[in-house]
Design an enzyme around this catalytic site. Structure first.
Site, PDB file in Angstrom:
ATOM      1  N   THR A  74       0.822  -1.206   0.000  1.00 12.87           N
ATOM      2  CA  THR A  74       0.000   0.000   0.000  1.00 12.87           C
ATOM      3  C   THR A  74       0.859   1.260   0.000  1.00 12.87           C
ATOM      4  O   THR A  74       2.004   1.225   0.472  1.00 12.87           O
ATOM      5  CB  THR A  74      -0.890  -0.013   1.267  1.00 12.87           C
ATOM      6  OG1 THR A  74      -1.448   1.272   1.466  1.00 12.87           O
ATOM      7  CG2 THR A  74      -0.095  -0.366   2.519  1.00 12.87           C
ATOM      8  N   ASP A  75       0.283   2.365  -0.452  1.00 11.93           N
ATOM      9  CA  ASP A  75       1.005   3.650  -0.367  1.00 11.93           C
ATOM     10  C   ASP A  75       1.002   4.198   1.054  1.00 11.93           C
ATOM     11  O   ASP A  75       1.698   5.167   1.344  1.00 11.93           O
ATOM     12  CB  ASP A  75       0.415   4.672  -1.352  1.00 11.93           C
ATOM     13  CG  ASP A  75      -1.035   5.041  -1.054  1.00 11.93           C
ATOM     14  OD1 ASP A  75      -1.671   4.398  -0.185  1.00 11.93           O
ATOM     15  OD2 ASP A  75      -1.549   5.980  -1.698  1.00 11.93           O
ATOM     16  N   GLU A  76       0.218   3.567   1.954  1.00 12.35           N
ATOM     17  CA  GLU A  76       0.133   4.093   3.322  1.00 12.35           C
ATOM     18  C   GLU A  76       1.452   3.936   4.075  1.00 12.35           C
ATOM     19  O   GLU A  76       1.667   4.580   5.098  1.00 12.35           O
ATOM     20  CB  GLU A  76      -1.023   3.424   4.077  1.00 12.35           C
ATOM     21  CG  GLU A  76      -2.329   3.660   3.353  1.00 12.35           C
ATOM     22  CD  GLU A  76      -3.575   3.274   4.135  1.00 12.35           C
ATOM     23  OE1 GLU A  76      -3.536   3.255   5.366  1.00 12.35           O
ATOM     24  OE2 GLU A  76      -4.595   2.993   3.483  1.00 12.35           O
TER      25      GLU A  76
ATOM     26  N   TYR B  99      -1.772  -0.680  10.964  1.00 10.14           N
ATOM     27  CA  TYR B  99      -1.869  -1.338   9.645  1.00 10.14           C
ATOM     28  C   TYR B  99      -0.689  -0.968   8.765  1.00 10.14           C
ATOM     29  O   TYR B  99       0.023  -1.837   8.247  1.00 10.14           O
ATOM     30  CB  TYR B  99      -3.185  -0.950   8.953  1.00 10.14           C
ATOM     31  CG  TYR B  99      -3.194  -1.256   7.468  1.00 10.14           C
ATOM     32  CD1 TYR B  99      -3.133  -2.571   7.000  1.00 10.14           C
ATOM     33  CD2 TYR B  99      -3.244  -0.227   6.513  1.00 10.14           C
ATOM     34  CE1 TYR B  99      -3.123  -2.848   5.633  1.00 10.14           C
ATOM     35  CE2 TYR B  99      -3.232  -0.498   5.155  1.00 10.14           C
ATOM     36  CZ  TYR B  99      -3.168  -1.806   4.715  1.00 10.14           C
ATOM     37  OH  TYR B  99      -3.142  -2.088   3.363  1.00 10.14           O
TER      38      TYR B  99
ATOM     39  N   LYS C  40       2.417  -3.277   7.286  1.00 15.45           N
ATOM     40  CA  LYS C  40       2.700  -3.446   5.852  1.00 15.45           C
ATOM     41  C   LYS C  40       4.122  -2.973   5.544  1.00 15.45           C
ATOM     42  O   LYS C  40       4.830  -3.585   4.737  1.00 15.45           O
ATOM     43  CB  LYS C  40       1.680  -2.673   4.993  1.00 15.45           C
ATOM     44  CG  LYS C  40       0.278  -3.244   4.999  1.00 15.45           C
ATOM     45  CD  LYS C  40       0.165  -4.646   4.399  1.00 15.45           C
ATOM     46  CE  LYS C  40       0.419  -4.674   2.906  1.00 15.45           C
ATOM     47  NZ  LYS C  40       0.156  -6.045   2.352  1.00 15.45           N
TER      48      LYS C  40
HETATM   49  P1  NAD Z   1      -9.151  -7.926   2.242  1.00 17.68           P
HETATM   50  O1  NAD Z   1      -9.145  -7.606   3.701  1.00 17.68           O
HETATM   51  O2  NAD Z   1     -10.378  -7.682   1.444  1.00 17.68           O
HETATM   52  O3  NAD Z   1      -8.770  -9.463   2.037  1.00 17.68           O
HETATM   53  C1  NAD Z   1      -7.728 -10.082   2.738  1.00 17.68           C
HETATM   54  C2  NAD Z   1      -7.753 -11.576   2.442  1.00 17.68           C
HETATM   55  O4  NAD Z   1      -6.643 -12.180   3.125  1.00 17.68           O
HETATM   56  C3  NAD Z   1      -9.023 -12.271   2.929  1.00 17.68           C
HETATM   57  O5  NAD Z   1      -9.477 -13.186   1.960  1.00 17.68           O
HETATM   58  C4  NAD Z   1      -8.565 -12.993   4.193  1.00 17.68           C
HETATM   59  O6  NAD Z   1      -9.316 -14.166   4.450  1.00 17.68           O
HETATM   60  C5  NAD Z   1      -7.111 -13.304   3.853  1.00 17.68           C
HETATM   61  N1  NAD Z   1      -6.294 -13.447   5.064  1.00 17.68           N
HETATM   62  C6  NAD Z   1      -6.236 -12.591   6.121  1.00 17.68           C
HETATM   63  N2  NAD Z   1      -5.424 -13.095   7.065  1.00 17.68           N
HETATM   64  C7  NAD Z   1      -4.936 -14.272   6.590  1.00 17.68           C
HETATM   65  C8  NAD Z   1      -4.051 -15.261   7.108  1.00 17.68           C
HETATM   66  N3  NAD Z   1      -3.525 -15.157   8.338  1.00 17.68           N
HETATM   67  N4  NAD Z   1      -3.750 -16.319   6.336  1.00 17.68           N
HETATM   68  C9  NAD Z   1      -4.299 -16.463   5.094  1.00 17.68           C
HETATM   69  N5  NAD Z   1      -5.181 -15.589   4.584  1.00 17.68           N
HETATM   70  C10 NAD Z   1      -5.494 -14.502   5.312  1.00 17.68           C
HETATM   71  O7  NAD Z   1      -7.902  -7.131   1.648  1.00 17.68           O
HETATM   72  P2  NAD Z   1      -7.763  -6.397   0.226  1.00 17.68           P
HETATM   73  O8  NAD Z   1      -8.384  -5.057   0.312  1.00 17.68           O
HETATM   74  O9  NAD Z   1      -8.161  -7.344  -0.852  1.00 17.68           O
HETATM   75  O10 NAD Z   1      -6.179  -6.168   0.177  1.00 17.68           O
HETATM   76  C11 NAD Z   1      -5.313  -7.145  -0.413  1.00 17.68           C
HETATM   77  C12 NAD Z   1      -3.880  -6.651  -0.317  1.00 17.68           C
HETATM   78  O11 NAD Z   1      -3.742  -5.403  -0.998  1.00 17.68           O
HETATM   79  C13 NAD Z   1      -3.407  -6.397   1.130  1.00 17.68           C
HETATM   80  O12 NAD Z   1      -2.088  -6.847   1.244  1.00 17.68           O
HETATM   81  C14 NAD Z   1      -3.495  -4.899   1.272  1.00 17.68           C
HETATM   82  O13 NAD Z   1      -2.540  -4.424   2.206  1.00 17.68           O
HETATM   83  C15 NAD Z   1      -3.158  -4.450  -0.135  1.00 17.68           C
HETATM   84  N6  NAD Z   1      -3.728  -3.142  -0.542  1.00 17.68           N
HETATM   85  C16 NAD Z   1      -5.069  -2.905  -0.378  1.00 17.68           C
HETATM   86  C17 NAD Z   1      -5.595  -1.687  -0.794  1.00 17.68           C
HETATM   87  C18 NAD Z   1      -7.075  -1.397  -0.665  1.00 17.68           C
HETATM   88  O14 NAD Z   1      -7.481  -0.262  -0.928  1.00 17.68           O
HETATM   89  N7  NAD Z   1      -7.916  -2.353  -0.308  1.00 17.68           N
HETATM   90  C19 NAD Z   1      -4.766  -0.728  -1.364  1.00 17.68           C
HETATM   91  C20 NAD Z   1      -3.406  -1.012  -1.522  1.00 17.68           C
HETATM   92  C21 NAD Z   1      -2.905  -2.238  -1.114  1.00 17.68           C
HETATM   93  P1  TYD Z   2     -10.762   3.512   4.408  1.00 13.76           P
HETATM   94  O1  TYD Z   2     -11.699   3.023   3.367  1.00 13.76           O
HETATM   95  O2  TYD Z   2     -10.815   2.904   5.775  1.00 13.76           O
HETATM   96  O3  TYD Z   2      -9.285   3.412   3.792  1.00 13.76           O
HETATM   97  P2  TYD Z   2      -7.867   3.983   4.363  1.00 13.76           P
HETATM   98  O4  TYD Z   2      -8.022   4.367   5.775  1.00 13.76           O
HETATM   99  O5  TYD Z   2      -6.988   2.789   4.193  1.00 13.76           O
HETATM  100  O6  TYD Z   2      -7.505   5.129   3.474  1.00 13.76           O
HETATM  101  O7  TYD Z   2     -10.969   5.084   4.583  1.00 13.76           O
HETATM  102  C1  TYD Z   2     -10.820   5.970   3.486  1.00 13.76           C
HETATM  103  C2  TYD Z   2     -10.976   7.377   4.017  1.00 13.76           C
HETATM  104  O8  TYD Z   2     -12.327   7.552   4.452  1.00 13.76           O
HETATM  105  C3  TYD Z   2     -10.117   7.667   5.231  1.00 13.76           C
HETATM  106  O9  TYD Z   2      -9.650   9.029   5.162  1.00 13.76           O
HETATM  107  C4  TYD Z   2     -11.058   7.516   6.406  1.00 13.76           C
HETATM  108  C5  TYD Z   2     -12.415   7.917   5.840  1.00 13.76           C
HETATM  109  N1  TYD Z   2     -13.595   7.222   6.387  1.00 13.76           N
HETATM  110  C6  TYD Z   2     -14.710   7.954   6.800  1.00 13.76           C
HETATM  111  O10 TYD Z   2     -14.714   9.212   6.727  1.00 13.76           O
HETATM  112  N2  TYD Z   2     -15.785   7.289   7.281  1.00 13.76           N
HETATM  113  C7  TYD Z   2     -15.815   5.926   7.401  1.00 13.76           C
HETATM  114  O11 TYD Z   2     -16.840   5.360   7.881  1.00 13.76           O
HETATM  115  C8  TYD Z   2     -14.671   5.178   6.957  1.00 13.76           C
HETATM  116  C9  TYD Z   2     -14.652   3.667   7.051  1.00 13.76           C
HETATM  117  C10 TYD Z   2     -13.583   5.877   6.455  1.00 13.76           C
END
Ligand code: NAD
Ligand code: TYD
Length: 354
Positions: free
Chosen positions: A133-135, A158, A162
């Site tokens: 992630t960019d975070e 989080y 990461k």
């Molecule tokens: P998600 O939370 O939707 O899914 C996570 C998956 O991992 C689930 O299927 C869960 O069952 C599995 N999992 C969790 N713990 C586990 C364990 N101990 N062993 C095996 N499986 C396990 O997450 P996502 O949003 O699909 O994100 C996927 C990846 O992309 C992550 O690494 C996240 O950091 C990265 N990412 C997400 C975003 C975003 O906006 N969602 C952005 C940038 C990067």
């Molecule tokens: P989120 O989807 O949790 O992603 P991230 O924290 O990884 O960026 O949140 C996106 C943005 O939205 C973040 O600035 C927090 C805000 N947010 C709300 O304002 N209300 C909400 O209920 C949630 C879940 C997030």
């Protein structure tokens, strides 16, 4: 038929992992995909019903926190490529309880890396693609963007977990010659996202006429990328990116949270034919340590690989709202706990199909 390659996808039942498998499994019939997922609250096998019977797809329920299970999975399936998506992924949950984030994101990644190190004595044809992630870069002020050179400065449990996993992957590359590639991506949105993150939470609340809880004043900025564009970027980096390199991935779509929510309201009003939703916006207590702004420069992936996001926020959010409207069963199952019972009856407690 012999498969040309085996690809292990961790976290394939989650939001981004499922989008990846739904795209890759039918597109690459000569590749065998193995989905390793623990099925936590965020993993939903129903998301993969379209491909669950495909001959080049297999599911194994394993937990990254269990080193023996991970070692055995790598020994049994002998993957050539690994895409490591699995993680605990929600910032608010990490604030409420960081433990699972440390165990899965850091220790679990370590277990996976160790297993690959053991079974990949010859790195020829192997790839460990780490999805991040960019975070990890921290928080920006009103100007500037993250690049591949930005120093790490994570703030939430989080992002810290990461960041640690990214460092471990690079350390395994430098120390043991692990053939890795790494992508740092901005906020994703799209179908099948668990309704705790901003976009799906707002869509479902807006559809149901519930309050839309915006943290603080809603002025924090995120860059938004449609999930299929992310999946496409990952595959392009895996196929054509350079080993040992990092690529930043983003949507070139910076928006204040309040504008995201307003855009969702418009899409819901329009597609579900509902009256004014904006009046449901409620400003609530801010998140502790809330990062102000994320923005990411995509020059490297654009110039080296020619990748660009295809979807605009307006087009992507309409597709996303439409998906949630068309899939009430998915939403109900995730919310009701029905799918948890379904998981146990299909996969048993140890992940073996009943
Ligand atoms: P998600 O939370 O939707 O899914 C996570 C998956 O991992 C689930 O299927 C869960 O069952 C599995 N999992 C969790 N713990 C586990 C364990 N101990 N062993 C095996 N499986 C396990 O997450 P996502 O949003 O699909 O994100 C996927 C990846 O992309 C992550 O690494 C996240 O950091 C990265 N990412 C997400 C975003 C975003 O906006 N969602 C952005 C940038 C990067
Ligand atoms: P989120 O989807 O949790 O992603 P991230 O924290 O990884 O960026 O949140 C996106 C943005 O939205 C973040 O600035 C927090 C805000 N947010 C709300 O304002 N209300 C909400 O209920 C949630 C879940 C997030």
């Amino acid at each position: 038929m012999e498969f040309q390659r085996t690809v292990l996808v961790t976290g394939g039942c989650g939001f981004i992992g499922s989008a990846a498998l739904l795209d890759w499994v039918p597109r690459h019939p000569g590749i065998r995909f193995v989905n390793l997922d623990a099925l936590t609250y965020a993993g939903n096998p129903l998301s993969l019903s379209e491909i669950e019977k495909a001959r080049n797809y297999a599911f194994i329920r394993r937990d990254l926190r269990d080193p023996r299970a991970i070692r055995q999975a790598i020994a049994d399936h002998r993957p050539d490529w690994v895409f490591h998506f699995a993680a605990e992924s929600h910032v608010d949950r990490s604030i409420a309880g960081p433990g699972d984030f440390i165990q899965t994101n850091i220790v679990g990644t370590y277990h996976l890396l160790e297993a690959c190190r053991e079974f990949w004595s010859n790195p020829e044809g192997k790839l460990f693609h780490h999805v991040s992630t960019d975070e990890v870069f921290g928080s920006l002020g009103d100007e500037g963007k993250f690049t591949e050179q930005t120093p790490y400065d994570p703030h939430s449990p989080y992002s810290a977990s990461k960041a640690a996993s990214d460092h471990l992957v690079r350390a395994y590359g430098d120390t043991y010659g692990l053939p890795f590639k790494l992508t740092n991506c901005s906020n994703n949105y799209g179908p099948r996202q668990f309704p705790e993150k901003l976009v799906p939470l707002m869509i479902l609340n807006a559809l149901e006429g519930k309050p839309l809880p915006v943290y603080g004043q809603g002025l924090n900025v995120r860059d938004w990328l449609y999930v299929d564009d992310h999946v496409d970027a990952i595959w392009q980096v895996a196929e054509r990116g350079r080993f040992g390199e990092t690529y930043c991935v983003g949507g070139n779509c910076e928006m204040r949270n309040i504008d995201v929510v307003r855009e969702i309201c418009r899409a819901v009003e329009d597609l579900a034919d509902l009256p004014d939703r904006e009046s449901m916006i409620t400003y609530v207590k801010d998140r502790p340590g809330h990062d102000w702004r994320y923005a990411i420069a995509t020059d490297k992936i654009e110039s080296e690989l020619g990748w660009k996001p295809r979807e605009t926020f307006r087009s992507g959010i309409r597709k996303t709202v439409q998906w949630y409207l068309d899939h009430p069963d998915w939403v109900d199952s995730v919310r009701s706990g029905e799918y948890r019972r379904w998981i146990e009856s299909h996969y048993g407690h140890r992940g073996v199909p009943a």
